[in-house]
Design a protein around this motif. Structure first.
Motif, PDB file in Angstrom:
ATOM      1  N   THR A  72      36.894  47.868  35.875  1.00 65.80           N
ATOM      2  CA  THR A  72      36.793  48.890  36.753  1.00 65.80           C
ATOM      3  C   THR A  72      35.938  48.342  37.943  1.00 65.80           C
ATOM      4  O   THR A  72      35.740  49.375  38.411  1.00 65.80           O
TER       5      THR A  72
ATOM      6  N   GLY B  25      38.597  52.210  43.491  1.00 66.74           N
ATOM      7  CA  GLY B  25      39.667  52.745  42.644  1.00 66.74           C
ATOM      8  C   GLY B  25      40.783  51.785  42.162  1.00 66.74           C
ATOM      9  O   GLY B  25      41.522  52.195  41.032  1.00 66.74           O
TER      10      GLY B  25
ATOM     11  N   HIS C 147      41.608  48.776  39.988  1.00 64.53           N
ATOM     12  CA  HIS C 147      41.085  48.098  38.772  1.00 64.53           C
ATOM     13  C   HIS C 147      42.193  47.131  38.417  1.00 64.53           C
ATOM     14  O   HIS C 147      43.009  46.666  39.101  1.00 64.53           O
TER      15      HIS C 147
END
Length: 367
Positions: free
Chosen positions: A97, A154, A156
């Motif tokens: 992430t 955001g 990933h």
């Protein structure tokens, strides 16, 4: 509503044991349905050569508003999906992430990148421009020539090969059965509902307009078995060449990928040269990495670049879950959830409305 049968006929036959097919099988089996998955070589399709980027922002392109919405919806499910899968399979699969950096090497490259960022930010997507110094604070391995970039926190990544292995374990632990053989006709399957998640093979089985789109990709390995010298996924433009660099646990870096309207899986010297040149222009240390693998695969493309998910017109009991093109990994959770819900309840989630097979009614041939 579909409920489990006893012995004999399966509740659900899934054609295709890639990420989408196995995730559908897992979700359906977890609901108590008897599931049989058919694939002559599980995990050998597009996912075997995929990079595994979960990029609803960086993959948001002009004119694909509805697809962007589906990408965002699926990416939002990934954290929970990953945690649930890790518990069910008892293993990890490279879910990371750190986020994605999007960079431009030259002024022209940066201008092209900024044009896309403006569009993405206009959609309300989380992407933040960074100055060159801010980029290098995040990733010192970037070349000094890089003119600028942005961060999509955001976006990933996951390792698709490990993902397929984990999904297979989870599906089998939930009760699904895998049959390692080809399906030549859907009528040969003994099941109340059939889900066609066969990638490019869906065209022959269903008549849907799914075409092969070739992608060549490289895998490098950091010297000495150490980790790569950068942690973010890097998507960049280098002298007009688009490239992405995906650092993996264990020292691997995935470099990709070409997009070619071809149906062969040969690796060409020209593609390797272009990808390596762009990669080294952005991250010079990659010149010292080992070239571990060069491969090619076929993405299942559609006329509008969006997936085909839902009931097949004129074929009662047959659902499509194919045509994911370059988005198969990020769209795995939402596809599996919505298809399983459709199988169990017979009701389609409104999210599926723009992606049903009906939009290609004029394109279909007899299947």
């Amino acid at each position: 509503m579909l409920t489990a049968t006893g012995q004999g006929t399966a509740d659900v036959a899934v054609v295709g044991a890639g990420p989408v097919g196995l995730a559908v099988a897992w979700r359906c089996a977890a609901r108590g349905l008897r599931v049989v998955v058919h694939d002559p070589a599980p995990g050998s399709g597009a996912s075997h050569v995929a990079a595994g980027m979960l990029s609803p922002v960086a993959e948001a392109y002009f004119g694909e508003h509805e697809l962007t919405g589906l990408l965002a919806a699926s990416a939002a499910r990934w954290p929970g999906f990953a945690a649930e899968l890790a518990e069910a399979a008892g293993t990890g699969f490279g879910y990371r992430t750190e986020g994605t950096l999007v960079v431009g090497l030259t002024s022209d490259d940066l201008a092209e990148a900024r044009r896309l960022w403006s569009y993405q930010r206009g959609l309300g997507l989380p992407i933040t421009p960074l100055r060159p110094s801010e980029l290098r604070d995040r990733e010192p391995a970037l070349a000094p020539r890089v003119r600028g970039g942005a961060v999509a926190p955001g976006d990933h990544q996951v390792d698709p090969r490990r993902l397929v292995a984990a999904l297979r374990v989870a599906a089998e632990r939930a009760g699904a059965t895998l049959v390692a053989g080809p399906v030549r006709e859907l009528s040969d399957l003994d099941a109340r509902v059939t889900v066609v998640a066969a990638g490019c093979g869906a065209a022959a089985l269903t008549g849907l307009p799914v075409r092969p789109v070739k992608g060549q990709i490289l895998r490098l390995r950091a010297p000495g078995g150490g980790p790569p010298g950068f942690g973010h996924v890097i998507r960049g433009y280098a002298d007009g060449e688009s490239v992405y660099l995906v650092p993996r646990d264990g020292g691997e870096v995935v470099v990709g990928a070409t997009v070619e309207e071809r149906a062969d899986t040969g690796v060409t010297a020209g593609a390797v040269l272009r990808l390596l040149r762009a990669a080294v222009d952005l991250v010079p240390e990659l010149a010292e990495y080992d070239l571990a693998e060069a491969s090619a695969g076929l993405r299942p493309g559609t006329p509008d670049n969006a997936p085909i998910i839902g009931p097949l017109p004129g074929r009662p009991g047959v659902l499509a879950a194919t045509g994911h093109h370059r988005h198969g990994i990020v769209l795995t959770p939402v596809t599996a959830d919505l298809v399983a819900e459709l199988v169990v309840t017979g009701e389609a989630d409104p999210l599926l409305a723009p992606f049903t097979p009906e939009r290609f009614a004029g394109h279909r041939r007899h299947g």
